[in-house]
Write a protein that holds these residues in place. Structure first.
Motif: not given
Length: 970
Positions: A325-326, A349-359
């Motif tokens: 995400a970073t 938007e893509k970064a937020l989706a990745a952050a939510r997926r991996y956190s």
């Protein structure tokens, strides 16, 4: 990037002996030779070799069962080096069980096996079980080999890794330091386990940086890299990893120019030895992109970010998944810098989706950061309703989970302030953001904050202070805007000063001890402040009170240590101390016709403030970071073409006109009519813009026509300009009235073949090498000696000349320069570019045959500060000092501060190499004008205009000929 550094420790394989590959022999000998076999250098090849030996052993009835088991352990080590953790652990356990069943002798190898089991368990997060195995390994290593054995060092290292994983960095550091000392002694004595010191060293440096001891981290990482270069093959996995992590640590420490050449070289090596989709390759791509990005070279960083993200998305690394995400967020920053707001929003938007997926939690800092960044992008897109819930959640998380000086917390307050300002609530916005930034401002200006920390914090906080400057200017709060613009430029105002840790050997015993004390106290203070922040966040009032008292005591001790350094290290105070000027004081010192221009820049554009004796006016200009850099690069290219063609090439006047209108928006241009002399404070590469060569009216005619160039309305025709290294005036030192202008000339060093653009033809120097051989590649200045002699002939009294072989550091430091009222350096200046091992600007002297601490061919800013001068003028002529290829290009402020600290009253510094047939005219006319009563700035302006309008100088109408010098001080 911090995520990447935390992975250094977890990603390091335990060291193994580096023995030669076994030759063809009997099966029993092959099995025995496998013990200690180096699986780390090329684990794929090692695995193939071990499997071949095991296959032959399976066909041999005489194979020893114990040897077979240890051969399987070697195979497990190779699997571990390939990150096949589950397979490696299962095989290690089988070997351990087999040895126990056969009651194999207790040896150092058995200790190593237990340690490897603990390591694999730790990598899987099974810390309690890992602790048991590692403790058993330590006890067994001590019984079998003693406390100085490599097995004991390995076990200490393994325990340190577990301490780190539990968050106990303070407990891990001494263990790794002890392991490093043991490993170095063993490797030097036996020639075995040569990768151990490199592995331990880079891990120690990563931990030091993790606890915010950047000075020690850089020194340790350099030592580890030097060891690896001296003792390991070029493409050895550990050597490549050590260079990679040195680059990453330099980058995290803010030494981007030093990091970039190292990271470039490492990337090329990994491209040659790794598959195209290997996560380690992605980490190299990302590390280089991060350094380039923060050095202002985002155009080059963008594609590297893209490639790194593509690899991680296709093949996420178990240690780096949360960093995806970073990385995507960094792609978004580049897109915004390029002016592509649509792509930037999509990436947020893509970064937020990745952050939510991996956190694991919605309150994870990665998620909150991604929400905040997306909220900002949505607000910029006019979608305030969509931004509001994201901002509300992120802001609440940062306020409850972060210290008052945390960047993300302040950014969240800043976005809320922008929303208030958009709705006309300027006073409310200004109060909220000013209150949020107050603790950070105080920390930045407190001498209890280590100088390296100030530079890092200043870089991180630039955008927030720029936002405060914008809101304050719109609200008519001129004093706050004036202060905020100075704080936004604090990283540049701070000047350049070498890492204190790296400078210890340059001073006497008292200064060395003072430096060591300062660094120790700084590291302790960082830890205390971190602990205090955590206690505040946790709401632990009793612990908070205790830590506040400890932190206050630590701060007081660090201020005392800082004061002692100022007494013992010449120039330290002048090169590092900056206090923002008050607007009222600035206006009081300005005379009629004088103006003070402050410029600030961020990713959305420029904010400028023009101050006169009785007027303050501010303006804004929206411009993408990329376009701003492109305008500067166009001017730089025009200058270089003019230098190569002796002023006959064209000059991009349209770029100069557009840049003028951005720096001087409409509100400022009206006030400019009352100004004749203009002092300018600008950040980064903007400070290297030739302001005198900006165009103030729409240009007419052809850019290549000398007559059109002479008819152009250059800024120099209307304004005498000088640049500042602080909004505070330089210390006033009255000149000796009526005394003769005695002269000292230094330069024309013995270097390589002449080259007009010397830096372009010095590949080793550009790659970051400033050793004496690399300096010797720089182009010599064939007319510089004659230029200095010609200047000397215009002065009465005895002149001092150090030219050619006499222009050495040793001679300069020994010369009685305090007797000279005018000092001219005709040599190359390096202003903090790609200088490996040097983080401050310097002047190139004749390199010695053998470098010594006293003379390495480069007279750096801290060495200049130790000179004793009493000079009305210091002239840096023919210097290749402008670095305007990026938005964060280093400035000359460190070099200027050094000369001021040493005793100079005013300086003439060149933005680019000065033509030999012009340098004398410009400098002598400037000095004569000042001697006749003109201000220094006006004297320089008239000298420039004389070259511009005179037709006796070939190519004199081109700015490359008449506009190289900038005045510092008056």
């Amino acid at each position: 990037m911090r995520t990447a550094l935390c992975a250094i420790l977890l990603g390091m394989a335990l060291p193994a002996a580096a023995l030669p590959a076994p030759g063809v022999s009997s099966t029993s000998e092959e099995l025995r030779d496998l013990r200690g076999y180096d699986t780390a250098g090329d684990p794929e090849a090692a695995l193939r070799h071990v499997d071949e030996v095991l296959a032959r052993a399976a066909r041999s009835p005489r194979a020893d069962p114990i040897d077979l088991l240890y051969a399987q352990a070697v195979r497990a080590r190779a699997l571990s080096s390939l990150d096949r953790t589950e397979e490696a652990l299962a095989l290690f356990r089988q070997v351990d069980a087999g040895l126990a069943a056969r009651q194999a002798p207790v040896t150092a190898e058995r200790a190593s096996l237990l340690l490897h089991i603990g390591s694999e368990l730790g990598a899987l997060g099974k810390l309690d079980e890992a602790q048991g195995y590692t403790r058993r390994a330590l006890d067994l290593a001590e019984r079998t080999g003693g406390r100085q054995s490599p097995e004991y060092a390995e076990a200490l290292y393994g325990l340190a890794l577990l301490d780190y994983q539990r968050g106990a960095q303070g407990a891990a550091i001494p263990k790794i330091a002890e392991a490093l000392a043991i490993a170095r002694a063993h490797a030097l004595a036996t020639g075995e386990n040569l990768d151990g010191p490199a592995d331990y060293g880079i891990s120690l440096s990563a931990l030091q940086l993790n606890v915010a001891d950047a000075d020690s981290a850089v020194v340790t990482a350099r030592a580890a890299a030097a060891w690896a270069e001296a003792h390991l093959p070029e493409n050895h996995r550990v050597r490549v990893a050590t260079a990679q992590q040195l680059g990453a640590i330099l980058s995290e420490a803010g030494l981007y120019a030093q990091a970039i050449p190292i990271l470039r070289a490492t990337l090329e090596k990994r491209r040659a030895i790794l598959p195209a989709n290997d996560p380690k390759l992605a980490m190299s791509l990302h590390a280089l992109a991060y350094a380039l990005d923060n050095a202002g070279m985002r155009a080059e960083a963008g594609p590297l970010y893209d490639k790194a993200v593509a690899i991680f998305e296709a093949n996420p690394d178990r240690l780096q998944a949360n960093g995806l995400a970073t990385m995507i967020g960094q792609q978004a920053r580049v897109a915004q810098w390029e002016g592509d707001d649509v792509r930037a929003l999509a990436l947020r938007e893509k970064a937020l989706a990745a952050a939510r997926r991996y956190s694991s939690s919605a309150e994870d800092q990665t998620v909150l950061t991604a929400e905040l960044n997306l909220a900002s992008a949505l607000f910029d897109a006019g979608r305030e309703g969509d931004a509001a819930p994201l901002l509300e959640h992120a802001r609440a998380g940062f306020i409850t989970g972060m210290a008052p000086t945390n960047k993300r917390r302040i950014t969240a307050v800043g976005l809320a302030a922008r929303i208030d300002a958009r709705h006309g609530r300027n006073a409310q916005a200004l109060a909220a953001l000013g209150e949020a930034l107050a603790p950070l401002r105080a920390r930045l200006l407190d001498r209890a904050t280590a100088r390296t920390d100030v530079l890092a914090m200043a870089t991180e906080s630039r955008a927030a202070f720029m936002q405060l400057a914008r809101i304050a200017a719109r609200a008519g709060a001129d004093p706050q805007a004036f202060d905020a613009l100075q704080m936004a430029n604090l990283g540049d105002l701070q000047g350049a000063f070498s890492s204190l840790a790296a400078l210890q050997d340059d001073y006497g015993p008292q200064a060395r001890e003072a430096i060591r004390t300062y660094l120790t106290l700084a590291a302790q203070g960082r830890q205390l402040h971190r602990s205090l922040d955590q206690a505040l966040i946790a709401g632990d009032s009793a612990r908070t009170r205790d830590l506040e008292a400890q932190a206050a005591n630590s701060d007081a001790r660090l201020r005392d240590a800082d004061s002692r350094l100022a007494r013992l290290v010449p120039g330290y105070q002048a090169l590092t101390a900056v206090t923002p000027a008050r607007l009222a004081d600035a206006q009081a010192r300005l005379r009629r016709g004088q103006g003070l221009l402050l410029v600030g820049s961020d990713e959305t554009g420029l904010v400028t403030q023009l101050v006169t004796h009785d007027t303050v006016v501010s303006g804004e200009a929206a411009v993408s970071g990329r376009h701003l850099v492109q305008l500067q690069q166009r001017l730089r290219a025009s200058v270089e073409n003019g230098l190569l063609d002796n002023g006959n090439a064209g000059f991009d006047r349209q770029a100069a006109f557009e840049l003028y209108r951005l720096i001087f928006p409409d509100p400022l241009r009206k006030t400019l009519r009352s100004v004749r002399e203009l002092e300018i404070l600008a950040p980064g590469s903007l400070s290297t813009v030739p302001f005198a060569a900006l165009v103030t009216r729409t240009p007419e005619g052809a850019d290549t026509d000398p007559q059109a160039l002479r008819g152009t309305r250059w800024l120099a025709l209307d304004f005498a300009t000088s640049v500042m290294i602080s909004a505070e005036p330089l210390p006033h030192r009255p000149a000796g009235a009526g005394q003769p202008l005695t002269f000292a000339g230094i330069g024309a060093p013995l270097l390589g073949p002449p080259a007009r653009l010397a830096m372009r033809s010095a590949p080793r120097l550009k790659a970051g090498d400033t050793g004496i051989d690399a300096l010797a590649q720089l182009g010599s200045l064939p007319d510089a000696a004659e230029e200095l002699r010609s200047m000397a002939s215009h002065f009465g009294g005895q002149s001092q000349l150090l030219v050619g072989p006499e222009a050495t550091e040793t001679a300069v430091k020994a010369a009685p320069l305090e007797q000279a009222r005018v000092i001219a350096f005709a040599t190359h200046g390096l202003v903090g570019g790609a200088l490996r091992g040097v983080v401050e600007p310097g002047l190139v002297m004749t390199p010695p045959k053998v470098a010594t601490p006293l003379d390495d061919g480069l007279l750096t800013a801290s060495e200049v500060a130790q000179l004793r001068l009493d000079a009305d003028w210091v002239i840096l002529s023919a210097c290749d000092t402008s670095a305007g290829d990026s938005e964060n290009a280093p400035t000359y402020s460190g070099l200027a501060r050094a000369f001021v600290s040493a005793g100079a009253r005013a300086l003439l510094l060149s933005h680019w190499p000065v033509r030999d047939d012009v340098a004398g005219r410009l400098t002598l006319r400037t000095l004569e004008g000042a001697r006749s009563g003109l201000s220094h700035a006006e004297a320089l302006r008239r000298a420039q205009v004389a070259i511009l309008r005179g037709k006796d100088v070939p190519g004199g109408a081109h700015p490359a000929t008449w506009a190289p010098f900038v005045l510092v001080g008056d």
